[in-house]
Write an enzyme that holds these catalytic residues in place. Structure first.
Site: not given
Length: 271
Positions: A94, A169, A173, A205, A245
């Protein structure tokens, strides 16, 4: 009241450790190193941004007590997963576990799978160690450092039974898109360490990043979508709904899961 009862050490647990630390001494002498791989590997664009935030007393205590037992610094040296966990159960990697709540819950729900959880966030490392200790989890190990070095330098081919990358992350941009973790080169490296049939499970998300993940994974010859329609998967029951979340969903964010399988490459025939 005695003088000793009024001392800083007695008022704040762990304060004596902080007070005794001299300038230049490591924050956690027996804990994760600030830069475990040092300068032994080439500089490159990183997909992660180290975050510095306050370590609670409980997290600091877990790092001091449990890092020598369950912690691993990613230093580039070859790693024997069977020796690390003390058994031969399948291992899932993970990458980026945040504060570790979902990691601990999944490890508790599936004790027959070992979880090697990688992050660079010291409070999260301490929190996951603490959760594993409180829940009596023996199938969690916490790794500190660069997951690319772990995959490329320390793990052997076909050594992993799965990969989880939850809410990486998004680097929103455009000029930072090259920093995103899920790229063709990364997937090729991952494929070399996954057993045939292993599942790569990503969740985000950030919808533009989800679309990129789907595109890159679909195009890669060593992975196939577990969805017959070739799209996103609903959140599987084994992935817990985290507080982060849930807050995003309350704000109208759309969370997309991707579940891709490592395919068995056909052996080349003799001419």
């Amino acid at each position: 009241m005695s003088d000793s009862a009024n001392s800083p050490e007695s008022r704040t647990p762990g304060a004596s450790l902080r007070h005794a630390r001299g300038k230049g001494e490591p924050r956690f002498p027996d804990g994760p190193k600030p830069d475990p791989a040092g300068s032994h590997f080439e500089r490159r664009i990183r997909s992660f941004q180290p975050r510095r935030s306050r370590v609670t007393t409980g997290q600091a205590d877990a790092l001091q007590r449990l890092w020598p037992k369950w912690g691993l610094d990613i230093d580039g040296r070859a790693l024997d997963l069977g020796r690390l966990f003390g058994d031969e159960k399948p291992v899932v990697l993970e990458i980026g576990f945040g504060m570790g709540e979902a990691t601990a819950r999944m490890a508790a729900d599936d004790p027959e799978t070992n979880v090697l959880a990688v992050d660079v966030h010291t409070p999260g490392q301490g929190n996951l160690l603490n959760l594993a200790d409180l829940d009596g989890l023996s199938n969690v190990r916490v790794a500190n450092g660069d997951a690319i070095i772990l995959l490329r330098e320390m793990l052997t081919p076909d050594s992993l039974s799965g990969l989880r990358v939850y809410f990486p992350d998004p680097w929103p941009k455009k000029r930072h898109h090259k920093r995103r973790l899920i790229q063709e080169e990364f997937l090729t490296l991952v494929a070399s360490r996954l057993r045939a049939g292993a599942i790569v499970h990503c969740a985000t998300d950030w919808e533009p990043y989800a679309e990129q993940m789907l595109e890159v994974l679909t195009a890669h010859p060593e992975f196939e979508n577990t969805r017959a329609d070739g799209g996103f998967a609903p959140r599987p029951g084994f992935r817990p709904l985290t507080r982060f979340e849930g807050q995003g969903l309350d704000k109208g964010h759309v969370v997309n899961d991707l579940l891709f399988r490592r395919v068995q490459q056909p052996e080349s025939g003799c001419g």
